[in-house]
Structures are given as C-alpha cells and as structure tokens.
Design a protein around this motif. Structure first.
Motif, PDB file in Angstrom:
ATOM      1  N   ALA A  77       0.914  -1.272   0.069  1.00 25.41           N
ATOM      2  CA  ALA A  77      -0.061   0.231   0.079  1.00 25.41           C
ATOM      3  C   ALA A  77       0.580   1.328  -0.104  1.00 25.41           C
ATOM      4  O   ALA A  77       0.348   2.189   0.344  1.00 25.41           O
ATOM      5  CB  ALA A  77      -0.968  -0.030   1.352  1.00 25.41           C
ATOM      6  N   VAL A  78       2.131   1.080  -0.346  1.00 29.62           N
ATOM      7  CA  VAL A  78       2.984   2.379  -0.514  1.00 29.62           C
ATOM      8  C   VAL A  78       2.755   2.990  -1.848  1.00 29.62           C
ATOM      9  O   VAL A  78       3.043   2.460  -2.862  1.00 29.62           O
ATOM     10  CB  VAL A  78       4.453   2.071  -0.408  1.00 29.62           C
ATOM     11  N   MET A  79       1.758   3.933  -1.779  1.00 34.17           N
ATOM     12  CA  MET A  79       1.304   4.304  -3.022  1.00 34.17           C
ATOM     13  C   MET A  79       1.867   5.879  -3.338  1.00 34.17           C
ATOM     14  O   MET A  79       2.047   6.683  -2.549  1.00 34.17           O
ATOM     15  CB  MET A  79      -0.255   4.648  -2.944  1.00 34.17           C
ATOM     16  N   LEU A  80       2.367   5.762  -4.306  1.00 35.93           N
ATOM     17  CA  LEU A  80       2.970   7.199  -4.537  1.00 35.93           C
ATOM     18  C   LEU A  80       2.517   7.753  -5.792  1.00 35.93           C
ATOM     19  O   LEU A  80       2.827   7.677  -7.062  1.00 35.93           O
ATOM     20  CB  LEU A  80       4.533   7.161  -5.002  1.00 35.93           C
ATOM     21  N   PRO A  81       1.349   8.490  -5.812  1.00 35.71           N
ATOM     22  CA  PRO A  81       0.773   9.151  -7.119  1.00 35.71           C
ATOM     23  C   PRO A  81       1.393   9.879  -7.992  1.00 35.71           C
ATOM     24  O   PRO A  81       2.567  10.569  -7.517  1.00 35.71           O
ATOM     25  CB  PRO A  81      -0.568   9.871  -6.290  1.00 35.71           C
ATOM     26  N   LEU A  82       1.320   9.564  -9.291  1.00 33.68           N
ATOM     27  CA  LEU A  82       2.057  10.407 -10.202  1.00 33.68           C
ATOM     28  C   LEU A  82       1.471  11.966 -10.317  1.00 33.68           C
ATOM     29  O   LEU A  82       0.072  12.152 -10.750  1.00 33.68           O
ATOM     30  CB  LEU A  82       2.107   9.908 -11.563  1.00 33.68           C
ATOM     31  N   ALA A  83       2.253  12.825  -9.706  1.00 35.70           N
ATOM     32  CA  ALA A  83       1.577  14.358  -9.764  1.00 35.70           C
ATOM     33  C   ALA A  83       1.388  14.673 -11.155  1.00 35.70           C
ATOM     34  O   ALA A  83       0.428  15.141 -11.415  1.00 35.70           O
ATOM     35  CB  ALA A  83       2.552  15.061  -8.913  1.00 35.70           C
TER      36      ALA A  83
ATOM     37  N   ILE B 218       7.678  -4.207  14.975  1.00 36.46           N
ATOM     38  CA  ILE B 218       8.135  -3.076  14.830  1.00 36.46           C
ATOM     39  C   ILE B 218       8.560  -2.302  15.786  1.00 36.46           C
ATOM     40  O   ILE B 218       7.971  -2.267  17.016  1.00 36.46           O
ATOM     41  CB  ILE B 218       6.993  -2.173  14.100  1.00 36.46           C
ATOM     42  N   ASP B 219       9.783  -1.971  15.911  1.00 39.18           N
ATOM     43  CA  ASP B 219      10.211  -1.133  17.115  1.00 39.18           C
ATOM     44  C   ASP B 219      10.784   0.424  16.852  1.00 39.18           C
ATOM     45  O   ASP B 219      10.885   1.098  17.662  1.00 39.18           O
ATOM     46  CB  ASP B 219      11.531  -1.863  17.445  1.00 39.18           C
ATOM     47  N   TYR B 220      10.550   0.681  15.611  1.00 38.81           N
ATOM     48  CA  TYR B 220      10.861   2.199  15.216  1.00 38.81           C
ATOM     49  C   TYR B 220      10.218   2.463  13.884  1.00 38.81           C
ATOM     50  O   TYR B 220      10.395   1.518  12.880  1.00 38.81           O
ATOM     51  CB  TYR B 220      12.218   2.376  15.180  1.00 38.81           C
ATOM     52  N   GLN B 221       9.642   3.695  13.680  1.00 42.55           N
ATOM     53  CA  GLN B 221       9.084   3.974  12.494  1.00 42.55           C
ATOM     54  C   GLN B 221       9.210   5.438  12.146  1.00 42.55           C
ATOM     55  O   GLN B 221       8.932   6.237  13.237  1.00 42.55           O
ATOM     56  CB  GLN B 221       7.731   3.399  12.225  1.00 42.55           C
ATOM     57  N   THR B 222       9.401   5.814  10.995  1.00 42.00           N
ATOM     58  CA  THR B 222       9.341   7.325  10.962  1.00 42.00           C
ATOM     59  C   THR B 222       8.818   7.822   9.485  1.00 42.00           C
ATOM     60  O   THR B 222       8.785   6.867   8.583  1.00 42.00           O
ATOM     61  CB  THR B 222      10.628   8.193  11.236  1.00 42.00           C
ATOM     62  N   GLU B 223       8.171   8.931   9.489  1.00 41.54           N
ATOM     63  CA  GLU B 223       7.413   9.434   8.072  1.00 41.54           C
ATOM     64  C   GLU B 223       7.859  10.649   8.031  1.00 41.54           C
ATOM     65  O   GLU B 223       7.353  11.638   8.763  1.00 41.54           O
ATOM     66  CB  GLU B 223       6.063   8.997   7.976  1.00 41.54           C
ATOM     67  N   GLN B 224       8.726  11.224   7.057  1.00 42.89           N
ATOM     68  CA  GLN B 224       9.077  12.581   6.786  1.00 42.89           C
ATOM     69  C   GLN B 224       9.637  13.045   5.466  1.00 42.89           C
ATOM     70  O   GLN B 224      10.548  12.233   4.996  1.00 42.89           O
ATOM     71  CB  GLN B 224       9.789  13.178   8.060  1.00 42.89           C
ATOM     72  N   ASN B 225       9.057  14.130   4.973  1.00 40.60           N
ATOM     73  CA  ASN B 225       9.698  14.540   3.640  1.00 40.60           C
ATOM     74  C   ASN B 225       9.715  13.642   2.770  1.00 40.60           C
ATOM     75  O   ASN B 225      10.452  13.395   1.886  1.00 40.60           O
ATOM     76  CB  ASN B 225      10.937  15.210   3.771  1.00 40.60           C
TER      77      ASN B 225
ATOM     78  N   MET C 197      11.311   6.096  -0.517  1.00 42.89           N
ATOM     79  CA  MET C 197      11.510   7.328  -0.591  1.00 42.89           C
ATOM     80  C   MET C 197      10.862   8.196  -1.809  1.00 42.89           C
ATOM     81  O   MET C 197      11.580   8.029  -2.905  1.00 42.89           O
ATOM     82  CB  MET C 197      13.235   7.571  -0.755  1.00 42.89           C
ATOM     83  N   ALA C 198       9.735   8.648  -1.642  1.00 41.63           N
ATOM     84  CA  ALA C 198       9.122   9.372  -2.763  1.00 41.63           C
ATOM     85  C   ALA C 198       9.895  10.300  -3.561  1.00 41.63           C
ATOM     86  O   ALA C 198      10.534  11.227  -2.681  1.00 41.63           O
ATOM     87  CB  ALA C 198       7.589   9.938  -2.201  1.00 41.63           C
ATOM     88  N   GLY C 199       9.869  10.246  -4.596  1.00 37.71           N
ATOM     89  CA  GLY C 199      10.697  11.382  -5.375  1.00 37.71           C
ATOM     90  C   GLY C 199      12.214  11.089  -5.553  1.00 37.71           C
ATOM     91  O   GLY C 199      12.815  11.797  -6.168  1.00 37.71           O
ATOM     92  N   ALA C 200      12.567  10.232  -4.760  1.00 35.64           N
ATOM     93  CA  ALA C 200      14.067  10.029  -4.941  1.00 35.64           C
ATOM     94  C   ALA C 200      14.404   9.309  -6.000  1.00 35.64           C
ATOM     95  O   ALA C 200      14.018   8.226  -6.205  1.00 35.64           O
ATOM     96  CB  ALA C 200      14.550   9.213  -3.620  1.00 35.64           C
TER      97      ALA C 200
ATOM     98  N   GLY D 216      12.330   3.020  -8.708  1.00 36.15           N
ATOM     99  CA  GLY D 216      10.866   2.975  -9.434  1.00 36.15           C
ATOM    100  C   GLY D 216      11.150   4.394 -10.263  1.00 36.15           C
ATOM    101  O   GLY D 216      12.031   5.112  -9.983  1.00 36.15           O
ATOM    102  N   ASN D 217      10.159   4.588 -10.954  1.00 37.33           N
ATOM    103  CA  ASN D 217       9.780   5.862 -11.675  1.00 37.33           C
ATOM    104  C   ASN D 217       9.694   7.076 -10.437  1.00 37.33           C
ATOM    105  O   ASN D 217       9.891   8.044 -11.030  1.00 37.33           O
ATOM    106  CB  ASN D 217       8.694   5.873 -12.488  1.00 37.33           C
ATOM    107  N   ASP D 218       8.779   6.971  -9.605  1.00 33.74           N
ATOM    108  CA  ASP D 218       8.465   7.771  -8.589  1.00 33.74           C
ATOM    109  C   ASP D 218       9.249   7.733  -7.303  1.00 33.74           C
ATOM    110  O   ASP D 218       8.801   8.434  -6.325  1.00 33.74           O
ATOM    111  CB  ASP D 218       6.929   7.481  -8.327  1.00 33.74           C
ATOM    112  N   GLY D 219       9.990   6.808  -7.077  1.00 33.27           N
ATOM    113  CA  GLY D 219      10.848   6.971  -5.887  1.00 33.27           C
ATOM    114  C   GLY D 219      11.810   5.684  -5.925  1.00 33.27           C
ATOM    115  O   GLY D 219      11.844   4.805  -6.640  1.00 33.27           O
ATOM    116  N   LEU D 220      12.375   5.709  -4.768  1.00 35.91           N
ATOM    117  CA  LEU D 220      13.545   4.575  -4.502  1.00 35.91           C
ATOM    118  C   LEU D 220      12.978   3.716  -3.194  1.00 35.91           C
ATOM    119  O   LEU D 220      12.507   4.293  -2.220  1.00 35.91           O
ATOM    120  CB  LEU D 220      14.896   5.019  -3.954  1.00 35.91           C
ATOM    121  N   TYR D 221      13.167   2.423  -3.428  1.00 36.15           N
ATOM    122  CA  TYR D 221      12.605   1.368  -2.329  1.00 36.15           C
ATOM    123  C   TYR D 221      13.866   0.655  -1.997  1.00 36.15           C
ATOM    124  O   TYR D 221      14.332  -0.016  -2.757  1.00 36.15           O
ATOM    125  CB  TYR D 221      11.617   0.661  -2.921  1.00 36.15           C
ATOM    126  N   VAL D 222      13.739   0.495  -0.830  1.00 32.18           N
ATOM    127  CA  VAL D 222      15.130  -0.314  -0.237  1.00 32.18           C
ATOM    128  C   VAL D 222      14.557  -1.160   0.982  1.00 32.18           C
ATOM    129  O   VAL D 222      13.697  -0.846   1.810  1.00 32.18           O
ATOM    130  CB  VAL D 222      16.221   0.885   0.467  1.00 32.18           C
TER     131      VAL D 222
END
Length: 186
Positions: A14-20, A41-48, A74-77, A140-146
């Motif tokens: 469900a990591v959806m990165l809409p094409l703007a 899960i012991d740590y999580q963050t979402e920013q930028n 990483m959306a946009g990366a 990906g076209n819209d981001g980097l996934y690691v």
C-alpha cells in the motif's frame, strides 16, 4: 501516524506514490512482503516523503538487536541504484574501516533497475560487534525502495538464504504493461 497505518503502507503493498503530473495513470506501488512472524516493529518514521520502518525480533529493540529488517520508501528520490550503492558503500566504509561492500546482483526486475549488496564488518566500532547486512534497492519511476536484513553476528548459510528470500519479497509495480502487478510482476 498510527503504527498499523505505516506497516500497511509498507508491507501490504500500500505504499502508493501518485504520479503528480500524470494522475490519470496507475500509481506506482511497492510491496515489502510479510515480516517474519517472530519480528515486531520497534521504530518508524515518516518525513519529507520518506517512510522508514525497523523490525527486530520480539524481545529486542533497535538499540539492542541481533537481527534487524529495515524498510524504506523514498518518494521522489531518483538517484538510481548505482549512485545509491556508491553512497551506501562510502558510508559503510566510513562507519566500519576495513569493512567490505560487495555487489551480489544487479539488473532489471519487472522493468525497474535493482541491485543487491552485501556489507560485512568484522567489528562495527559503534556496537563493538560484527555486522553483516544484505541490502536490496529498486529504483522506481516515482521513488527509491530499499529493504535491508542485518545481523550483528556472522550468519550461517541458512540464515543468509532466509534473508535473501525476505529481500526478494520487495516488489515494485504500477500495473502497466511494462511494470505489471500480480503474477507477471511476481
């Protein structure tokens, strides 16, 4: 954001990165696969535009672990896997002088460039323990996934095989003919 929402985004495709610029086209998605049953899960963050989740065995923490899985979206990366790998290699060798960084596999999967690396450190100065990490990155076209699977000891063959199976669950698709989701996309 609630823990379950981030996990669903990352692990249940469900990591959806809409094409703007092309909202009418299908959105790019990344699925990181199911976590091992004995991990939490012991740590999580979402920013930028970056989402990161770290999972460790049930009775461990991100500060005191023997195994850890890290998921990043990483959306946009768009550094490309080669540039990302070069940066990661430099960071690793600075963190662990004498450590190794090896390319295990690279190519295209489901139409996207990917790479798999193995990083080893006999004694990580920050933990005074050995550290072995397998890293899979998909551009990906819209981001980097690691997705990373790390050990704070030298894993045996069965553990490496299991880690590789988990890393291979990282799938990126957009339901187009070039990047199909489902059976053809894995």
């Amino acid at each position: 954001m609630k823990k379950t929402n981030i996990v669903k985004k990352l692990m249940l495709a469900a990591v959806m990165l809409p094409l703007a610029a092309q909202a009418a086209q299908a959105a790019e998605m990344a699925s990181f696969g199911e976590p091992p049953k004995d991990f939490k899960i012991d740590y999580q963050t979402e920013q930028n535009g970056m989402i990161m989740v770290e999972l460790v065995p049930q009775k461990q923490t991100v500060d005191n672990w023997t195994k850890m899985i890290t998921l990043q979206s990483m959306a946009g990366a768009k550094p490309g896997v080669a540039a990302f790998g070069n940066n990661l290699s430099t960071l690793w060798k600075n963190t662990c002088p004498g450590g190794s960084f090896d390319t295990v596999q690279e190519g295209k999967e489901n139409g996207y460039p990917f790479a798999l690396w193995m990083m080893a450190c006999e004694n990580n100065p920050s933990s005074n323990k050995p550290e072995w990490t397998l890293v899979r990155a998909v551009q990906g076209n819209d981001g980097l996934y690691v997705k990373q699977y790390a050990f704070r000891y030298a894993p045996d063959f069965a553990e490496i095989t299991n880690a590789l199976d988990h890393l291979n669950n990282l799938i990126v698709c957009d339901n187009s003919a070039k990047h199909p989701c489902g059976k053809n996309g894995k």
